[in-house]
Write a protein that holds these residues in place. Structure first.
Motif, PDB file in Angstrom:
ATOM      1  N   ARG A   1       0.750  -1.125   0.028  1.00  0.00           N
ATOM      2  CA  ARG A   1      -0.065  -0.080   0.114  1.00  0.00           C
ATOM      3  C   ARG A   1       0.875   1.276  -0.052  1.00  0.00           C
ATOM      4  NH1 ARG A   1      -1.533   1.233   5.932  1.00  0.00           N
ATOM      5  NH2 ARG A   1      -0.652  -0.549   7.333  1.00  0.00           N
ATOM      6  N   VAL A   2       0.326   2.325  -0.246  1.00  0.00           N
ATOM      7  CA  VAL A   2       0.781   3.463  -0.249  1.00  0.00           C
ATOM      8  C   VAL A   2       0.549   4.444   1.046  1.00  0.00           C
ATOM      9  CG1 VAL A   2       1.016   5.805  -1.214  1.00  0.00           C
ATOM     10  CG2 VAL A   2       0.901   4.064  -2.712  1.00  0.00           C
ATOM     11  N   ILE A   3       1.296   4.414   1.750  1.00  0.00           N
ATOM     12  CA  ILE A   3       1.225   5.169   3.454  1.00  0.00           C
ATOM     13  C   ILE A   3       0.734   6.591   3.188  1.00  0.00           C
ATOM     14  CG2 ILE A   3       2.051   5.477   5.469  1.00  0.00           C
ATOM     15  CD1 ILE A   3       1.584   2.611   4.840  1.00  0.00           C
ATOM     16  N   SER A   4      -0.213   6.976   3.831  1.00  0.00           N
ATOM     17  CA  SER A   4      -0.646   8.151   3.685  1.00  0.00           C
ATOM     18  C   SER A   4      -0.397   9.125   4.735  1.00  0.00           C
ATOM     19  CB  SER A   4      -2.115   8.302   3.129  1.00  0.00           C
ATOM     20  OG  SER A   4      -2.946   7.714   3.943  1.00  0.00           O
ATOM     21  N   THR A   5      -0.102   8.538   5.880  1.00  0.00           N
ATOM     22  CA  THR A   5      -0.171   9.021   6.974  1.00  0.00           C
ATOM     23  C   THR A   5       1.298   9.820   7.581  1.00  0.00           C
ATOM     24  OG1 THR A   5       0.040   6.865   7.957  1.00  0.00           O
ATOM     25  CG2 THR A   5      -2.290   7.692   8.002  1.00  0.00           C
ATOM     26  N   GLY A   6       1.871  10.125   6.738  1.00  0.00           N
ATOM     27  CA  GLY A   6       3.091  10.943   7.306  1.00  0.00           C
ATOM     28  C   GLY A   6       4.221   9.740   7.137  1.00  0.00           C
ATOM     29  N   GLN A   7       5.306  10.623   7.559  1.00  0.00           N
ATOM     30  CA  GLN A   7       6.655  10.158   7.524  1.00  0.00           C
ATOM     31  C   GLN A   7       6.944   8.886   8.322  1.00  0.00           C
ATOM     32  OE1 GLN A   7       9.317  11.010   5.683  1.00  0.00           O
ATOM     33  NE2 GLN A   7      10.547   9.128   6.628  1.00  0.00           N
ATOM     34  N   ALA A   8       6.486   8.680   9.648  1.00  0.00           N
ATOM     35  CA  ALA A   8       6.836   7.825  10.617  1.00  0.00           C
ATOM     36  C   ALA A   8       5.764   6.852  11.274  1.00  0.00           C
ATOM     37  CB  ALA A   8       7.504   8.827  11.777  1.00  0.00           C
ATOM     38  N   SER A   9       4.383   7.172  10.649  1.00  0.00           N
ATOM     39  CA  SER A   9       3.560   6.619  11.424  1.00  0.00           C
ATOM     40  C   SER A   9       2.610   5.908  10.342  1.00  0.00           C
ATOM     41  CB  SER A   9       2.482   7.548  12.133  1.00  0.00           C
ATOM     42  OG  SER A   9       1.399   7.018  12.464  1.00  0.00           O
ATOM     43  N   ALA A  10       2.009   4.452  10.690  1.00  0.00           N
ATOM     44  CA  ALA A  10       1.198   3.958   9.910  1.00  0.00           C
ATOM     45  C   ALA A  10      -0.042   3.239  10.902  1.00  0.00           C
ATOM     46  CB  ALA A  10       1.974   3.095   9.088  1.00  0.00           C
ATOM     47  N   TYR A  11      -1.183   3.118  10.168  1.00  0.00           N
ATOM     48  CA  TYR A  11      -2.069   2.250  10.740  1.00  0.00           C
ATOM     49  C   TYR A  11      -1.984   0.909  10.220  1.00  0.00           C
ATOM     50  CZ  TYR A  11      -4.921   6.089  12.067  1.00  0.00           C
ATOM     51  OH  TYR A  11      -5.377   7.379  12.544  1.00  0.00           O
ATOM     52  N   VAL A  12      -1.970  -0.448  10.912  1.00  0.00           N
ATOM     53  CA  VAL A  12      -1.873  -1.745  10.468  1.00  0.00           C
ATOM     54  C   VAL A  12      -3.526  -2.437  10.891  1.00  0.00           C
ATOM     55  CG1 VAL A  12      -0.539  -3.836  10.845  1.00  0.00           C
ATOM     56  CG2 VAL A  12       0.628  -1.718  10.587  1.00  0.00           C
ATOM     57  N   LYS A  13      -3.843  -2.749   9.937  1.00  0.00           N
ATOM     58  CA  LYS A  13      -5.238  -3.404   9.979  1.00  0.00           C
ATOM     59  C   LYS A  13      -4.915  -5.119  10.323  1.00  0.00           C
ATOM     60  CE  LYS A  13      -8.729  -2.545   7.248  1.00  0.00           C
ATOM     61  NZ  LYS A  13      -9.912  -2.745   6.465  1.00  0.00           N
ATOM     62  N   ILE A  14      -5.255  -5.543  11.696  1.00  0.00           N
ATOM     63  CA  ILE A  14      -4.925  -6.802  12.182  1.00  0.00           C
ATOM     64  C   ILE A  14      -6.217  -7.979  11.765  1.00  0.00           C
ATOM     65  CG2 ILE A  14      -3.217  -5.940  13.782  1.00  0.00           C
ATOM     66  CD1 ILE A  14      -5.292  -6.609  15.856  1.00  0.00           C
ATOM     67  N   ALA A  15      -7.195  -7.265  11.557  1.00  0.00           N
ATOM     68  CA  ALA A  15      -8.248  -8.278  11.402  1.00  0.00           C
ATOM     69  C   ALA A  15      -9.338  -7.218  10.608  1.00  0.00           C
ATOM     70  CB  ALA A  15      -9.004  -8.580  12.614  1.00  0.00           C
ATOM     71  N   GLU A  16     -10.433  -7.917  10.179  1.00  0.00           N
ATOM     72  CA  GLU A  16     -11.521  -7.441   9.588  1.00  0.00           C
ATOM     73  C   GLU A  16     -12.995  -7.802   9.930  1.00  0.00           C
ATOM     74  OE1 GLU A  16     -11.410  -4.754   6.512  1.00  0.00           O
ATOM     75  OE2 GLU A  16     -12.722  -4.867   8.109  1.00  0.00           O
TER      76      GLU A  16
ATOM     77  N   GLU B   1       4.296  -7.393   7.179  1.00  0.00           N
ATOM     78  CA  GLU B   1       4.024  -5.856   6.812  1.00  0.00           C
ATOM     79  C   GLU B   1       4.704  -4.870   7.600  1.00  0.00           C
ATOM     80  OE1 GLU B   1       0.430  -2.868   6.030  1.00  0.00           O
ATOM     81  OE2 GLU B   1      -0.219  -4.632   6.874  1.00  0.00           O
ATOM     82  N   VAL B   2       4.575  -5.243   8.843  1.00  0.00           N
ATOM     83  CA  VAL B   2       5.409  -4.314   9.717  1.00  0.00           C
ATOM     84  C   VAL B   2       7.042  -3.863   9.598  1.00  0.00           C
ATOM     85  CG1 VAL B   2       5.990  -3.760  12.362  1.00  0.00           C
ATOM     86  CG2 VAL B   2       3.737  -4.563  11.775  1.00  0.00           C
ATOM     87  N   GLU B   3       7.428  -5.140   8.952  1.00  0.00           N
ATOM     88  CA  GLU B   3       9.050  -5.249   8.528  1.00  0.00           C
ATOM     89  C   GLU B   3       9.259  -4.070   7.328  1.00  0.00           C
ATOM     90  OE1 GLU B   3      10.328  -9.617  10.405  1.00  0.00           O
ATOM     91  OE2 GLU B   3       9.717  -9.223   8.386  1.00  0.00           O
ATOM     92  N   GLN B   4       8.208  -4.415   6.496  1.00  0.00           N
ATOM     93  CA  GLN B   4       8.223  -3.704   5.525  1.00  0.00           C
ATOM     94  C   GLN B   4       8.008  -2.254   5.852  1.00  0.00           C
ATOM     95  OE1 GLN B   4       4.697  -5.035   3.204  1.00  0.00           O
ATOM     96  NE2 GLN B   4       5.546  -6.921   2.558  1.00  0.00           N
ATOM     97  N   LEU B   5       6.931  -1.934   6.815  1.00  0.00           N
ATOM     98  CA  LEU B   5       6.807  -0.304   6.869  1.00  0.00           C
ATOM     99  C   LEU B   5       8.065   0.171   7.774  1.00  0.00           C
ATOM    100  CD1 LEU B   5       3.259  -0.794   8.324  1.00  0.00           C
ATOM    101  CD2 LEU B   5       3.950   0.364   6.219  1.00  0.00           C
ATOM    102  N   ALA B   6       8.528  -0.549   8.830  1.00  0.00           N
ATOM    103  CA  ALA B   6      10.130  -0.145   9.409  1.00  0.00           C
ATOM    104  C   ALA B   6      11.328   0.087   8.225  1.00  0.00           C
ATOM    105  CB  ALA B   6      10.280  -1.250  10.405  1.00  0.00           C
ATOM    106  N   ALA B   7      11.068  -0.612   7.398  1.00  0.00           N
ATOM    107  CA  ALA B   7      12.212  -0.468   6.275  1.00  0.00           C
ATOM    108  C   ALA B   7      11.841   0.804   5.446  1.00  0.00           C
ATOM    109  CB  ALA B   7      12.213  -1.708   5.024  1.00  0.00           C
TER     110      ALA B   7
ATOM    111  N   VAL C   1       9.149   4.011   8.868  1.00  0.00           N
ATOM    112  CA  VAL C   1       7.782   4.092   9.944  1.00  0.00           C
ATOM    113  C   VAL C   1       8.394   3.443  11.212  1.00  0.00           C
ATOM    114  CG1 VAL C   1       5.602   3.285  10.429  1.00  0.00           C
ATOM    115  CG2 VAL C   1       5.837   3.821   8.354  1.00  0.00           C
ATOM    116  N   PHE C   2       8.047   4.021  12.439  1.00  0.00           N
ATOM    117  CA  PHE C   2       8.496   3.644  13.677  1.00  0.00           C
ATOM    118  C   PHE C   2       7.048   3.711  14.641  1.00  0.00           C
ATOM    119  CE2 PHE C   2       8.248   7.499  16.103  1.00  0.00           C
ATOM    120  CZ  PHE C   2       8.761   8.549  15.401  1.00  0.00           C
ATOM    121  N   GLU C   3       6.088   4.040  14.328  1.00  0.00           N
ATOM    122  CA  GLU C   3       4.877   3.986  15.103  1.00  0.00           C
ATOM    123  C   GLU C   3       3.722   3.231  14.225  1.00  0.00           C
ATOM    124  OE1 GLU C   3       1.449   7.015  17.087  1.00  0.00           O
ATOM    125  OE2 GLU C   3       2.196   7.516  15.242  1.00  0.00           O
ATOM    126  N   VAL C   4       3.522   2.157  14.759  1.00  0.00           N
ATOM    127  CA  VAL C   4       2.329   1.430  14.242  1.00  0.00           C
ATOM    128  C   VAL C   4       1.054   1.526  15.159  1.00  0.00           C
ATOM    129  CG1 VAL C   4       3.656  -0.334  12.657  1.00  0.00           C
ATOM    130  CG2 VAL C   4       3.206  -0.835  14.828  1.00  0.00           C
TER     131      VAL C   4
END
Ligand code: SF4
Length: 466
Positions: A139-154, A183-189, A192-195
């Motif tokens: 996905r394309v992260i739209s929440t700034g440099q360091a932060s992302a939402y991670v959906k763990i279930a639906e 996914e979190v490893e991809q974001l950290a790369a 991103v440091f806030e999930v």
């Protein structure tokens, strides 16, 4: 060099819907589309709607009409409506808004590729349970440099009488732990440091994974141990029993924030019963006491509904008393929305709109001094602050959030110096407080700076509101 086709996204509703918007942006990117910040330049406009209560439906319909105007005045050739309102009312939308070219439901995100390839029917709305996020759907992260939402279930298996979300999002289904960690490893790369871990029913995570059954605590620990991740936050916990391991992580793991968002909806037993919440006020009190005892420095957020059918003045007085006893750090108050597909629609003793509004105003007023005191208690203390960027008020005034503030909903931090940059993490001393915001002075050097060449600002996804 032929010009790339352009796409613009309006993302409405909750952070879970925001993740869906980001997944669709990722699909558009892979299909060769350029993501633009101006709808007038877009050949394709996607409105990812919210549809769970009346006010959200109105906001979504206004956004659809606003974007439809670009088919006359702008470059727009195709208007695509997705998300919960499409899932709920696709037939009416198709009939009443001819400007809409395609409709995708909350389970049809990946069918945007067919739309962009020009091979799709108009109404593609299928089962609400048609999709679950995967790490491979970059996905394309739209929440700034360091932060992302991670959906763990639906989805959600509960049946609160006022809620239509189970119909819009399907049964509860958890993602495997390994896929979320990947996914979190991809974001950290990506820096991103806030999930922020989100779902409709976060506390139910993992129960449905069969042989790969896992607990929320196991997931949180694995996510928090991903290299580069510094802040793990939990949102949308139903007030069920929290296991001991999770409380230990909240109290002691350096990367798990002592922050819990736990919507409680009401505190009068008779209202909780008609809401089909499955628990009593006594249980809510016990849960709060246990959380406060086990997690020092806990930031506790909740949400209540006022004006629920049959809510009497004494029920409401009980709610006020409960809020004054519990002293929540963060509180959201919603007025009951009489949804015609929700079980509560058939209940009698509807509360008049004026009374519902007055109760909303009185509960907010009761909470304000509590929030103010919680904020003022931080003056003189050191906090960690994530820099989000320049304030809306002035480009030289930098703002951010401290660890006790979730994105979009919990106030912000103002820096006295402007030598900080988006995506950085700083230790800072609180020098002033208002009812919801803080003013800080940085201490020492930055705790985290984005890797050179990794600077990126959040995409201009318009209209995201919690
Ligand atoms: S737990 Fe939340 S999403 Fe599920 S039915 Fe209740 S209010 Fe709706």
């Amino acid at each position: 060099m032929p010009q790339r086709p352009t796409l613009y996204m309006v993302s409405l509703g909750c952070p879970k819907n925001r993740v869906d918007s980001e997944i669709m942006l990722g699909a558009a990117n892979r299909a060769g589309y350029e993501l633009v910040g101006d709808p007038a330049r877009a050949r394709v406009i996607v409105v990812n709607t919210c549809g769970f209560i009346e006010s959200a439906k109105r906001e979504s319909i206004d956004a659809i009409f606003e974007m439809a105007a670009h088919k006359q005045e702008g470059a727009c050739e195709r208007l695509v409506v997705t998300g919960c309102l499409a899932q709920r009312h696709h037939a009416e939308l198709a009939a009443e808004i001819p400007e809409i070219d395609h409709l995708l439901g909350s389970g049809d995100l990946m069918r945007l590729q067919e739309v962009l390839a020009g091979k799709a029917a108009r109404d593609l709305v299928g089962s609400a349970a048609g999709y679950l996020v995967r790490a491979t759907d970059r996905r394309v992260i739209s929440t700034g440099q360091a932060s992302a939402y991670v959906k763990i279930a639906e989805g959600c298996d509960r049946r609160c009488s006022f809620c239509v979300i189970p119909d819009l999002r399907g049964k509860h289904r958890s993602r495997p732990v390994a896929d979320i960690v990947r996914e979190v490893e991809q974001l950290a790369a990506q820096g991103v440091f806030e999930v922020n871990l989100v779902s409709q029913d976060t506390i139910a995570y993992g129960h449905d994974l069969g042989a790969r059954k896992a607990s929320l605590a196991e997931l949180v620990e694995k996510v928090a141990n991903v290299s580069g991740i510094r802040w793990v936050r939990l949102l949308y916990l139903y007030p069920d029993e929290l296991d001991d391991r999770l409380l230990e992580l909240l109290a002691g793991h350096e990367s798990v924030l002592p922050y819990i968002d736990m919507p409680m909806q009401h505190a009068s037993d008779s209202v909780l019963k008609r809401m089909r919440r499955g628990h009593s006020k006594a249980r809510l009190r016990k849960t709060i006491e246990r959380l406060r005892k086990r997690v020092p420095d806990l930031t506790l957020r909740t949400a209540f509904i006022v004006g629920f059918p049959g809510e009497t003045e004494s029920d409401f007085a009980e709610l006020i008393d409960f809020v004054q006893w519990a002293r929540f750090d963060r509180l959201g108050v919603f007025r009951f929305s009489d949804e015609d597909t929700a079980p509560s629609y058939g209940l009698e003793d509807k509360v008049p709109a004026r009374e519902s509004y007055n109760r909303w105003r009185r509960l907010m007023a009761a909470q304000r001094p509590i929030a103010k005191a919680a904020n003022h208690a931080l003056v003189g203390r050191d906090v960690q602050v994530l820099v989000e960027g320049a304030s809306e008020e002035h480009e030289l005034v930098m703002v951010g959030r401290h660890a006790g503030q979730a994105p979009d909903i919990d106030g912000q931090v103002w820096f006295t110096n402007s030598e900080v940059s988006a995506g950085e993490l700083w230790k800072a001393t609180v020098v002033r407080a208002t009812d919801y915001d803080l003013v800080v002075e940085t201490v020492g050097k930055a705790l985290h700076k984005p890797a050179r060449g990794k600077a990126r600002r959040g995409l201009p996804v318009i209209g995201s509101r919690v």
